[in-house]
Design a protein around this motif. Structure first.
Motif, mmCIF file in Angstrom:
data_model
loop_
_atom_site.group_PDB
_atom_site.id
_atom_site.type_symbol
_atom_site.label_atom_id
_atom_site.label_comp_id
_atom_site.label_asym_id
_atom_site.label_seq_id
_atom_site.Cartn_x
_atom_site.Cartn_y
_atom_site.Cartn_z
ATOM 1 N N GLU B 161 -32.492 -1.431 6.220
ATOM 2 C CA GLU B 161 -31.048 -1.419 6.293
ATOM 3 C C GLU B 161 -30.788 -1.133 7.601
ATOM 4 O O GLU B 161 -29.495 -1.846 8.126
ATOM 5 N N VAL B 162 -31.362 -0.082 8.237
ATOM 6 C CA VAL B 162 -31.056 0.264 9.690
ATOM 7 C C VAL B 162 -31.192 -0.932 10.423
ATOM 8 O O VAL B 162 -30.206 -1.263 11.457
ATOM 9 N N LEU B 163 -32.190 -1.471 10.313
ATOM 10 C CA LEU B 163 -32.608 -2.551 11.277
ATOM 11 C C LEU B 163 -32.003 -3.842 11.128
ATOM 12 O O LEU B 163 -32.150 -4.800 11.619
ATOM 13 N N GLN B 164 -31.552 -4.234 9.743
ATOM 14 C CA GLN B 164 -30.671 -5.196 9.452
ATOM 15 C C GLN B 164 -32.023 -6.410 9.364
ATOM 16 O O GLN B 164 -31.732 -7.628 9.931
ATOM 17 N N VAL B 165 -33.090 -5.941 9.099
ATOM 18 C CA VAL B 165 -34.066 -7.123 8.927
ATOM 19 C C VAL B 165 -34.406 -7.307 7.493
ATOM 20 O O VAL B 165 -34.481 -6.223 6.741
ATOM 21 N N PRO B 166 -35.406 -8.062 7.158
ATOM 22 C CA PRO B 166 -35.913 -8.535 5.800
ATOM 23 C C PRO B 166 -37.040 -7.099 5.514
ATOM 24 O O PRO B 166 -37.565 -6.888 6.454
ATOM 25 N N LEU B 167 -37.164 -6.951 4.409
ATOM 26 C CA LEU B 167 -38.131 -5.687 3.806
ATOM 27 C C LEU B 167 -39.414 -5.941 4.481
ATOM 28 O O LEU B 167 -40.172 -5.114 5.085
ATOM 29 N N GLY B 168 -39.969 -7.386 4.462
ATOM 30 C CA GLY B 168 -41.317 -7.355 4.903
ATOM 31 C C GLY B 168 -41.580 -7.169 6.349
ATOM 32 O O GLY B 168 -42.529 -6.851 6.883
ATOM 33 N N THR B 169 -40.343 -7.545 7.321
ATOM 34 C CA THR B 169 -40.576 -7.367 8.522
ATOM 35 C C THR B 169 -40.741 -5.855 9.139
ATOM 36 O O THR B 169 -41.214 -5.516 9.902
ATOM 37 N N VAL B 170 -40.509 -4.986 8.453
ATOM 38 C CA VAL B 170 -40.529 -3.491 8.504
ATOM 39 C C VAL B 170 -42.036 -3.173 8.689
ATOM 40 O O VAL B 170 -42.446 -2.470 9.740
ATOM 41 N N LYS B 171 -42.833 -3.647 7.929
ATOM 42 C CA LYS B 171 -44.359 -3.525 8.055
ATOM 43 C C LYS B 171 -44.854 -4.137 9.392
ATOM 44 O O LYS B 171 -45.730 -3.419 9.933
ATOM 45 N N THR B 172 -44.507 -5.142 9.442
ATOM 46 C CA THR B 172 -44.953 -5.843 10.758
ATOM 47 C C THR B 172 -44.293 -5.001 12.040
ATOM 48 O O THR B 172 -45.376 -4.855 12.955
ATOM 49 N N ARG B 173 -43.233 -4.859 12.075
ATOM 50 C CA ARG B 173 -42.648 -3.942 13.121
ATOM 51 C C ARG B 173 -43.515 -2.601 13.453
ATOM 52 O O ARG B 173 -43.929 -2.497 14.691
ATOM 53 N N ILE B 174 -43.794 -1.864 12.342
ATOM 54 C CA ILE B 174 -44.560 -0.724 12.488
ATOM 55 C C ILE B 174 -45.916 -0.882 12.846
ATOM 56 O O ILE B 174 -46.527 -0.336 14.016
ATOM 57 N N ARG B 175 -46.460 -1.993 12.355
ATOM 58 C CA ARG B 175 -47.825 -2.547 12.659
ATOM 59 C C ARG B 175 -48.071 -2.725 14.213
ATOM 60 O O ARG B 175 -48.860 -2.168 14.970
ATOM 61 N N ASP B 176 -47.191 -3.580 14.456
ATOM 62 C CA ASP B 176 -47.240 -4.222 15.948
ATOM 63 C C ASP B 176 -46.885 -3.038 16.865
ATOM 64 O O ASP B 176 -47.588 -2.805 17.888
ATOM 65 N N GLY B 177 -45.892 -2.352 16.660
ATOM 66 C CA GLY B 177 -45.604 -1.024 17.421
ATOM 67 C C GLY B 177 -46.720 -0.203 17.579
ATOM 68 O O GLY B 177 -46.926 0.299 18.766
ATOM 69 N N MET B 178 -47.247 0.223 16.518
ATOM 70 C CA MET B 178 -48.433 1.111 16.393
ATOM 71 C C MET B 178 -49.568 0.727 17.168
ATOM 72 O O MET B 178 -50.401 1.493 17.854
ATOM 73 N N GLN B 179 -50.091 -0.547 16.865
ATOM 74 C CA GLN B 179 -51.034 -1.161 17.426
ATOM 75 C C GLN B 179 -50.768 -1.175 19.020
ATOM 76 O O GLN B 179 -51.832 -0.920 19.953
ATOM 77 N N ARG B 180 -49.582 -1.376 19.522
ATOM 78 C CA ARG B 180 -49.374 -1.422 21.139
ATOM 79 C C ARG B 180 -49.530 -0.110 21.506
ATOM 80 O O ARG B 180 -49.975 0.109 22.819
ATOM 81 N N LEU B 181 -49.088 0.880 20.888
ATOM 82 C CA LEU B 181 -49.319 2.384 21.144
ATOM 83 C C LEU B 181 -50.725 2.617 21.281
ATOM 84 O O LEU B 181 -50.858 3.320 22.521
ATOM 85 N N ARG B 182 -51.401 2.223 20.490
ATOM 86 C CA ARG B 182 -52.902 2.363 20.368
ATOM 87 C C ARG B 182 -53.434 1.905 21.658
ATOM 88 O O ARG B 182 -54.349 2.569 22.341
ATOM 89 N N LYS B 183 -53.144 0.690 21.933
ATOM 90 C CA LYS B 183 -53.623 -0.030 23.010
ATOM 91 C C LYS B 183 -53.355 0.788 24.241
ATOM 92 O O LYS B 183 -54.297 0.952 25.138
ATOM 93 N N GLN B 184 -52.140 1.220 24.573
ATOM 94 C CA GLN B 184 -51.623 1.877 25.612
ATOM 95 C C GLN B 184 -52.330 3.293 25.615
ATOM 96 O O GLN B 184 -52.533 3.758 26.887
ATOM 97 N N LEU B 185 -52.335 3.883 24.837
ATOM 98 C CA LEU B 185 -53.079 5.317 24.841
ATOM 99 C C LEU B 185 -54.711 5.307 24.994
ATOM 100 O O LEU B 185 -55.113 6.369 25.514
ATOM 101 N N GLY B 186 -55.256 4.074 24.442
ATOM 102 C CA GLY B 186 -56.692 4.102 24.630
ATOM 103 C C GLY B 186 -57.203 4.870 23.935
ATOM 104 O O GLY B 186 -56.856 5.606 22.994
ATOM 105 N N GLU B 187 -58.545 5.083 24.083
ATOM 106 C CA GLU B 187 -59.526 6.002 23.493
ATOM 107 C C GLU B 187 -59.336 7.340 23.414
ATOM 108 O O GLU B 187 -59.578 8.127 22.710
ATOM 109 N N ALA B 188 -58.475 7.764 24.340
ATOM 110 C CA ALA B 188 -58.337 9.250 24.820
ATOM 111 C C ALA B 188 -57.302 9.978 23.746
ATOM 112 O O ALA B 188 -57.174 10.893 23.575
ATOM 113 N N ALA B 189 -56.486 8.878 23.047
ATOM 114 C CA ALA B 189 -55.617 9.550 22.220
ATOM 115 C C ALA B 189 -56.339 10.319 20.853
ATOM 116 O O ALA B 189 -57.413 10.028 20.646
ATOM 117 N N SER B 190 -55.624 11.057 20.357
ATOM 118 C CA SER B 190 -56.389 11.982 19.155
ATOM 119 C C SER B 190 -55.042 12.004 18.244
ATOM 120 O O SER B 190 -54.951 13.279 17.658
#
Ligand SMILES: [Zn+2]
Lengths: 287, 190
Positions: B161-190
């Motif tokens: 509702e906040v993002l004004q996107v279809p329900l299914g898009t939420v999971k994709t956004r979260i997954r894409d965003g967090m995978q990108r975070l993961r890549k940027q943080l690399g192995e050192a993240a904990s």
């Protein structure tokens, strides 16, 4: 709910946006999807990193209070295996019975593996019953009860500790097995009665266990013996004499070369060769 | 009260083993090494100091009780603690929301002002800085989805509702965003 609905849900699961039903489906999906299991570890790592952006020192009184409470709180000693089994098995039995034999709940890619649709659900139930992995938040009531039973029986402390350690080792092994990417479960049923046997195995971890339920009571001086069968050729795979009607038996390495696993009744101490007909046989998948 | 410096991540595993054998001193060290992060996320999700203390205590008592269940193949000790803490905080927010839902029904969900409480000192730390930098690299949609879900405990529907996107898009956004975070943080993240 099909596999594709749950697949790739690890991040959504970790941040908490899945509905309870979706979360449940995902947990079940984890049993057979190594990719999602790996992704879950990654997702938890990223989530933990996110938390560092809001790290906040708690008040000193909280430390005092926490340390005080834990000094008066008993730690869970993993339940003695024999006592933990009934819960595990009842979950297996319940799932096996409640799931339709139709393959509607079963993942297609594994279908060739087992003629019985419930096998994977059985494996999932084993995991659930073990409250598996360090991630389980709920205390296992069974573990607590088992400890109380042990205490009530006034077991020698050392013996109890050894039991607990052995049980912990066994549970580690089971947990390890169940978390393997290639974990498989296959069931066999006796021609008569409710007796079922499920072999859960992972080639990667080189671990296989037999979960048997509704075993007939043993006559005095008799034990059950498991066999790995290569064609008609049996190799002893362990003897067991359960307290109740259920048992979990770790199988030998030979399971990975075997065609089937069978269980017979033998004189105490076991036999070199089966002396009775199998009470059930679990056909292992073709490699 | 003197707090010990946080231990390097890899040293938490042997510490955890000691804790599982009933070592209270090791537990105190574990607390000192991890409690800022645990308390921080719980407080951030709950926005209530007293409740955050309560939940944090519950988490640590659980860690003590169930120490044997920690499985290092399933992630770091801090990730384990964080999982427990976050889940408990979310559960509490949700159950509180269910209780007050009837009263709140006539309010449209709008932006929820959750700017940090100025009375709270967010601990400056290297990891936090790196993660904030990485967060800033995400697309607006990804970042908002991750923040609403993870830090505010919003449901999929609320985020949609906040993002004004279809329900299914939420999971994709979260997954894409967090995978990108993961890549940027690399192995050192904990
Ligand atoms: Zn998957």
């Amino acid at each position: 709910m099909s596999m594709s609905d749950s697949h790739s849900n690890a991040y959504a699961y970790v941040v908490g946006v899945l509905s309870p039903a979706e979360a449940h489906d995902f947990e079940r999906h984890l049993v057979e999807c190594g990719q999602c299991a790996e992704e879950l570890v990654d997702a938890r790592t990223v989530a933990s990193a996110l938390s560092s952006t809001v790290a906040t020192a708690p008040p000193a009184r909280l430390r005092t209070s926490v340390l005080d409470v834990i000094s008066r709180t008993a730690q869970e000693q993993l339940a003695p295996a024999s006592a933990a089994r009934p819960a595990l098995l009842s979950a297996v039995a319940t799932t096996a019975k409640s799931s339709p034999s139709a393959d509607s709940n079963v993942v297609p890619m594994r279908r060739s593996w087992s003629s019985r649709g419930s096998s994977l659900l059985v494996a999932a139930a084993v995991i659930a019953a073990l409250a598996f992995g360090g991630w389980a938040l709920q205390a296992t009531q069974e573990a607590r009860e088992a400890r109380q039973v042990a205490e009530a029986a006034a077991l020698d402390a050392r013996e109890a500790r050894q039991d607990a350690e052995a049980a912990a080792k066994q549970q580690d092994k089971l947990t390890n097995l169940l978390s393997a990417n290639d974990v498989r479960a296959v069931s066999g049923r006796s021609p008569v009665g409710d007796l079922t046997g499920t072999v859960v195995m992972s080639e990667q971890r080189r671990t296989a266990v037999l979960v048997a339920s509704e075993l007939p009571e043993l006559p005095e001086g008799r034990v059950y013996e498991a066999w790995t069968m290569k064609g008609e050729d049996p190799t002893p795979a362990g003897i067991f004499a359960p307290d109740g009607s259920d048992a979990v038996v770790e199988l030998t390495d030979e399971t990975f070369d075997a065609d089937s696993v069978a269980v017979t009744q033998e004189p105490a101490g076991g036999s070199e060769q089966p002396t009775t007909d199998p009470i059930f046989t679990v056909l292992l998948p073709q490699r | 009260m003197v707090y010990m410096p946080a231990l390097p991540i890899h040293e938490l595993v042997p510490l955890m083993a000691q804790v599982s054998r009933g070592d209270q001193q090791a537990f105190a060290q574990l607390y000192d090494a991890t409690s800022r992060k645990v308390f921080g996320i719980v407080l951030h999700v709950l926005r209530d100091h007293a409740q955050a203390e309560e939940v944090t205590q519950e988490v640590y008592v659980e860690v003590w009780r169930l120490a044997r269940r920690y499985d290092s193949t399933q992630g770091s000790v801090t990730a384990w603690l964080n999982t427990m803490a976050h889940r408990r905080a979310i559960d509490r927010v949700r159950s509180a929301e269910r209780r007050t839902q009837r009263e709140r029904r006539h309010f449209e969900f709008q932006t929820d002002d959750r700017s940090p409480d100025p009375s709270e000192l967010v601990v400056a730390n290297d990891e936090g800085r790196r993660v904030r930098d990485a967060l800033a690299q995400l697309s607006e949609g990804q970042r908002t989805a991750v923040e609403l879900a993870y830090f505010q405990g919003k449901t999929q529907r609320e985020v949609a509702e906040v993002l004004q996107v279809p329900l299914g898009t939420v999971k994709t956004r979260i997954r894409d965003g967090m995978q990108r975070l993961r890549k940027q943080l690399g192995e050192a993240a904990s």
